[in-house]
Design a protein around this motif. Structure first.
Motif: not given
Ligand SMILES: C[S@@+](CC[C@H](N)C(=O)[O-])C[C@H]1O[C@@H](n2cnc3c(N)ncnc32)[C@H](O)[C@@H]1O
Length: 219
Positions: A27-52
């Motif tokens: 994200v810091a060095r090649a922000p154009w890669l972010w669209p590929l990471l957005r989906g997995p990142m969102t799902r990962y944190f959705d799963d962690l939200a309860v009890g975070w």
């Protein structure tokens, strides 16, 4: 990036750190890669939200310590503040307590995290705080809207942070466990990233295990 030993990278915490560092560096060095990471990142944190909060100690003093020190380095009390990657909202709520006249917004790509954060807004009697779902790579706010943008344990999106700050406004990037934080960004990367986007370093430092970096948008 600091080296990660073989043993460390094979422990569950080590693997999370390794993935977090890879995401942060992209994200810091090649922000154009972010669209590929957005989906997995969102799902990962959705799963962690309860009890975070319980698992990470997010509302606690140690989690918030680098942010608490960093806000003492800015020279004007903000009227409008934004917390990016707010998660369950602990940093946004801290900023609201610290600056009782400021309106504070918190944004996160995870709907589940925002649901947790919104559950706390009832504790804010003046209704100064609002949370919404949104992506730090394309913030849903006008140019120059904020005096202060904070982010705690979150990869930096330099261009958007600078765009939504007014001239003379401040950005704070904080990591609760310093270079052991999965989304840790080294000072040199922060310095370069902010400078490329019209911002200058004000102060970088450490407190306990945590670290912080404060930058100001040029006048
Ligand atoms: C490690 S958590 C930190 C949460 C909170 N700041 C804290 O310290 O407790 C990172 C948060 O950033 C969010 N996030 C990651 N990338 C984001 C993006 N591009 N835009 C908005 N939120 C993002 C995640 O959904 C997650 O809630």
């Amino acid at each position: 990036m600091p080296p990660v030993s073989e043993a460390e990278s094979e422990s569950p915490g080590g693997r999370v750190r390794l993935v977090g560092r890879a995401v942060t560096a992209s994200v810091a060095r090649a922000p154009w890669l972010w669209p590929l990471l957005r989906g997995p990142m969102t799902r990962y944190f959705d799963d962690l939200a309860v009890g975070w909060d319980e698992r990470t100690g997010a509302p606690g003093a140690e989690h918030l310590a680098p942010l608490a020190v960093a806000v003492t380095k800015i020279d004007r009390r903000p009227e409008r503040a934004l917390d990016i990657g707010t998660g369950t909202g602990v940093a946004a709520l801290f900023v609201a307590r610290e600056f009782p006249r400021a309106s504070v917004r918190g944004i996160d790509i995870s709907e589940e995290m925002i649901r947790q954060a919104k559950g706390k807004v009832g504790l804010d009697p003046e209704g100064r705080i609002a949370f919404r779902v949104g992506d730090a790579s394309s913030l849903p706010f006008d140019d120059g809207h904020f005096d202060l943008v904070t982010q705690l344990n979150m990869p930096p999106f330099f261009a958007e942070t600078s765009r939504v700050l007014r001239h003379g406004g401040h950005a704070i990037v904080a990591a609760s466990s310093g270079d052991r934080t999965p989304f840790f960004t080294p000072d040199a990367v922060l310095r370069r990233g902010f400078e490329r986007n019209g911002m200058v370093e004000v102060k970088a430092g450490k407190i306990g295990r945590g670290s912080y970096f404060v930058a100001r948008k040029g006048d």
